[in-house]
Design an enzyme around this catalytic site. Structure first.
Site, PDB file in Angstrom:
ATOM      1  CG  HIS B  16      -2.100  -0.852   1.138  1.00 64.53           C
ATOM      2  ND1 HIS B  16      -2.013  -2.206   0.966  1.00 64.53           N
ATOM      3  CD2 HIS B  16      -3.424  -0.551   1.146  1.00 64.53           C
ATOM      4  CE1 HIS B  16      -3.239  -2.710   0.899  1.00 64.53           C
ATOM      5  NE2 HIS B  16      -4.115  -1.732   0.999  1.00 64.53           N
ATOM      6  CB  SER B  17       3.571   2.299   2.054  1.00 67.07           C
ATOM      7  OG  SER B  17       4.779   3.031   2.038  1.00 67.07           O
TER       8      SER B  17
END
Lengths: 204, 133
Positions: B16-17
């Site tokens: 997600h990052s």
């Protein structure tokens, strides 16, 4: 059910409008038990869908649904993109251009099965399936627009006391109890918008 | 980021990052150098935290190897979006891409190490998954 171009565009605008207008509510539901991006993600996805109008409504109903699904898959991000997108894509694949009510019942069931496979989930785990499955049952039993819309609202409400078994909220265990599932709420909003717009022409 | 070493299984890191994805890829590079094709992707289409199918498809393309590609993911949406991306691949590639059920950082390093020794895709996936099993 026969939807002309105007009706198809109205349907798309109603679906997108329902999600976009409730984006803040969806986000706050997701902040309680998820990662707080559901409203924003769904809004981005449906804004992208709106951006494909008017061409989108020139397509036949099945092709239009598939295109909506693909846009959602590519733009929503998060698990909701593939889940909601898969529902639309599979519905489009399974529906004929002028579906009868039995066609809609069958196609919806196939789309729900595809969502189950995509999320490796079943109803009862505090996901959008907890709206899709009971609403499908009302549709299959011959419920009218009002009954379908009412079940969509009630089914989303019934996720509040559930404990999440799938999705980000499942990390919270028992702490997921007491909050409505955001994915169920957005599914409920979409169904409400669809039946309101179609006025259930599928009675025929 | 990428490098092309056909023969060894490619590794794709999905977080997600973007910072985690890139950092995990840096750790892989430090371990195995350029011995395996490697790509990372992270963030939603607006640059926020999240994952997106288009980014994953691009990463698979970058890390593509005839031996296949192993994908390491972090949380739920990364997995769901990765599986969606795999289904959207051309049919002849679909069976040669596997999503591993392993921690993203440790799994990526272990999978890449296994791949750098020339192991087939199934073995790469297995070693990533067995490490914390």
């Amino acid at each position: 059910m026969s939807l002309d171009r105007v009706a198809r565009e109205r349907l798309v605008r109603a679906l997108a409008g329902a999600v976009i207008e409730h984006a803040d509510e969806l986000t706050s539901l997701d902040q309680a038990i998820g990662d707080g991006d559901h409203g924003l993600n769904m809004k981005r996805g449906f804004e992208a869908v709106l951006a494909t109008l008017p061409g989108l409504a020139d397509k036949s109903l099945p092709e239009m649904l598939k295109a909506i699904g693909m846009t959602l898959v590519m733009k929503v991000g998060g698990a909701s993109g593939p889940l909601v997108g898969t529902f639309f894509m599979e519905l489009g694949k399974a529906l004929p251009e002028q579906p009868s009510r039995p066609d809609l019942v069958t196609a919806t069931e196939k789309a729900i099965e595809a969502v189950k496979a995509r999320g490796r989930s079943e109803a009862g785990q505090k996901t959008l399936l907890d709206v899709l499955v009971p609403v499908h049952a009302v549709l299959a039993e011959g419920g009218d627009a009002k009954a379908i819309a009412a079940e969509a609202v009630q089914a989303a409400d019934r996720t509040t006391p559930m404990q999440a078994i799938r999705g980000r909220a499942s990390f919270l265990g028992e702490r997921s109890i007491g909050h409505m599932d955001p994915g169920s709420r957005s599914a409920s909003l979409l169904i409400g918008a669809a039946v309101e717009t179609l006025k259930f022409e599928v009675n025929t | 980021m990428s490098s092309l070493r056909p023969g060894n299984v490619g590794i794709v890191i999905v977080s997600h990052s973007p910072k985690i994805a890139e950092g995990a890829a840096d750790m892989v590079r430090q371990m195995v150098g350029d011995a395996v094709p490697l790509a990372w992707t992270g963030g939603d289409v607006d640059g926020g935290l999240g994952t997106n199918v288009a980014g994953i498809l691009e990463a698979i393309e970058t890390a593509w190897s005839p031996a296949g590609v192993a994908i390491l993911v972090d949380l739920g949406g990364a997995e769901t979006n990765s599986e969606m991306a795999v289904e959207m691949l051309p049919e002849d590639r679909r069976a040669r891409v596997l999503v591993c059920n392993a921690p993203v950082v440790e799994g990526a390093v272990i999978a890449a190490t296994e791949s750098s020794g020339g192991s087939p895709l199934a073995a790469v996936k297995r070693s990533a998954e067995e490490f914390y099993a």
